[in-house]
Scaffold this active site. Structure first.
Site, short mmCIF file in Angstrom:
data_model
loop_
_atom_site.label_atom_id
_atom_site.label_comp_id
_atom_site.label_asym_id
_atom_site.label_seq_id
_atom_site.Cartn_x
_atom_site.Cartn_y
_atom_site.Cartn_z
N ASP A 1 3.15 36.86 -1.25
CA ASP A 1 3.86 37.61 -0.21
C ASP A 1 4.60 38.79 -0.84
OD1 ASP A 1 4.75 38.29 2.28
OD2 ASP A 1 6.04 36.55 2.55
N HIS B 1 -4.25 41.11 8.91
CA HIS B 1 -2.79 41.22 8.91
C HIS B 1 -2.34 42.38 8.04
CE1 HIS B 1 1.42 39.96 8.79
NE2 HIS B 1 1.37 40.04 7.48
#
Length: 318
Positions: free
Chosen positions: A155, A229
């Protein structure tokens, strides 16, 4: 985007504090106590000193506390001119998924490489606030392996670094009321890990737009295929200029309660960048083709806060 913020003689808060192994995200609302706003202002004015007193126990643990103030509380707490684009979180409702706005007047982002230091700073600050605030949400986050979320992917890969970091997060002379500050958007997501693990690795990678094992970016899907995404959260303006934000996302969860989630923490110089990102995720681009990650991740909270400069915070105790 220019670098005018580099000339601002105002000290920002530690928006660029390093990603640590532990964090507390504390959302507070003001109570109806007669002196609530005044007491909150006094505590925020002493925030640097309180943080330093706790951090001194282990300077290597990188304890930091960043505070954001919500639109509804800004005037009463600060008495300062309003930043140009500060407003409450605007709900985003797509045909399938919704990004809700939830109550929040003050957001404390406490982080350190020791959980006990985060705990101690939170305890002392809540003691100082007393009955002036109520806790709307308390989330304890942790670093998961090599900065991965609980879905198993790295992330924050697209975070700006070097000179691009302050350029993307710290407001410059374009907004005199907000100079030296940042906009902060937070959302608390919970994941359906059972359903997610029912996908193949290749299906998961297509949804995220990166490989799972080594975090290599995949090619964008050709129109009119569903965008990944990473594509939907990449924001460019009408001139084709890409605009960055700083993500300090933290995993959280409790296997015993069956709770698994990601707390989204986004700092930005320009609030519209994150708002457009959420529109692309929840409504879709084109509309109707939402971010497929939302089929496995549900947003429970949403808040917009303004992170005033450290220089402004110091005046609150005067």
């Amino acid at each position: 985007m220019d670098s005018s913020n580099a000339r601002v003689p105002i000290e920002p808060q530690r928006v660029d504090a390093p990603l640590t192994s532990s964090a507390v995200l504390l959302t507070l609302t003001l109570t109806d106590a007669p002196d609530a706003a005044e007491r909150v202002r006094e505590v925020l004015g002493a925030l640097a000193d309180v943080t330093k007193n706790v951090a001194f126990r282990d300077l290597s643990a990188s304890l930091a506390c960043t505070v954001g103030i919500g639109s509804d509380a800004w005037d009463a707490v600060t008495g300062a001119p309003r930043p140009a684009h500060l407003h409450p979180f605007r709900e985003v409702r797509g045909s399938v998924h919704r990004a809700p706005g939830t109550p929040g007047d003050v957001l404390l982002h406490i982080r350190a490489d020791r959980r006990d230091l985060c705990y101690e700073l939170e305890r002392q600050l809540l003691g100082l606030f007393g009955d002036a605030v109520e806790v709307a949400d308390e989330t304890v986050g942790f670093r998961y392996f090599d900065v991965r979320d609980l879905l198993g992917f790295v992330d924050g890969t697209a975070n700006p670094v070097g000179p691009a970091l302050p350029a993307a997060t710290i407001i410059g002379e374009e907004d005199p009321a907000g100079v030296g500050g940042s906009y902060l958007v937070v959302q608390k997501y919970v994941h359906d890990l059972a359903a997610w693990k029912g996908l193949t690795t290749e299906q998961q990678e297509a949804i995220l737009g990166r490989t799972k094992s080594d975090n290599i970016e995949l090619d964008d899907a050709a129109a009119p295929d569903q965008k990944a995404h990473k594509t939907l959260t990449t924001i460019t303006d009408d001139e084709g200029v890409e605009h960055d934000i700083l993500r300090d996302n933290m995993p959280f969860g409790s296997p015993g309660r069956g709770e698994f989630g990601t707390y989204f923490i986004g700092y930005a110089r320009e609030l519209w960048v994150i708002e457009r990102m959420l529109e692309r995720m929840f409504i879709g681009d084109p509309p109707g083709k939402h971010d497929r990650l939302l089929d496995f991740s549900t947003a429970l909270t949403g808040g917009v806060f303004f992170v005033p400069s450290a220089s402004l915070l110091e005046t609150f105790g005067d």
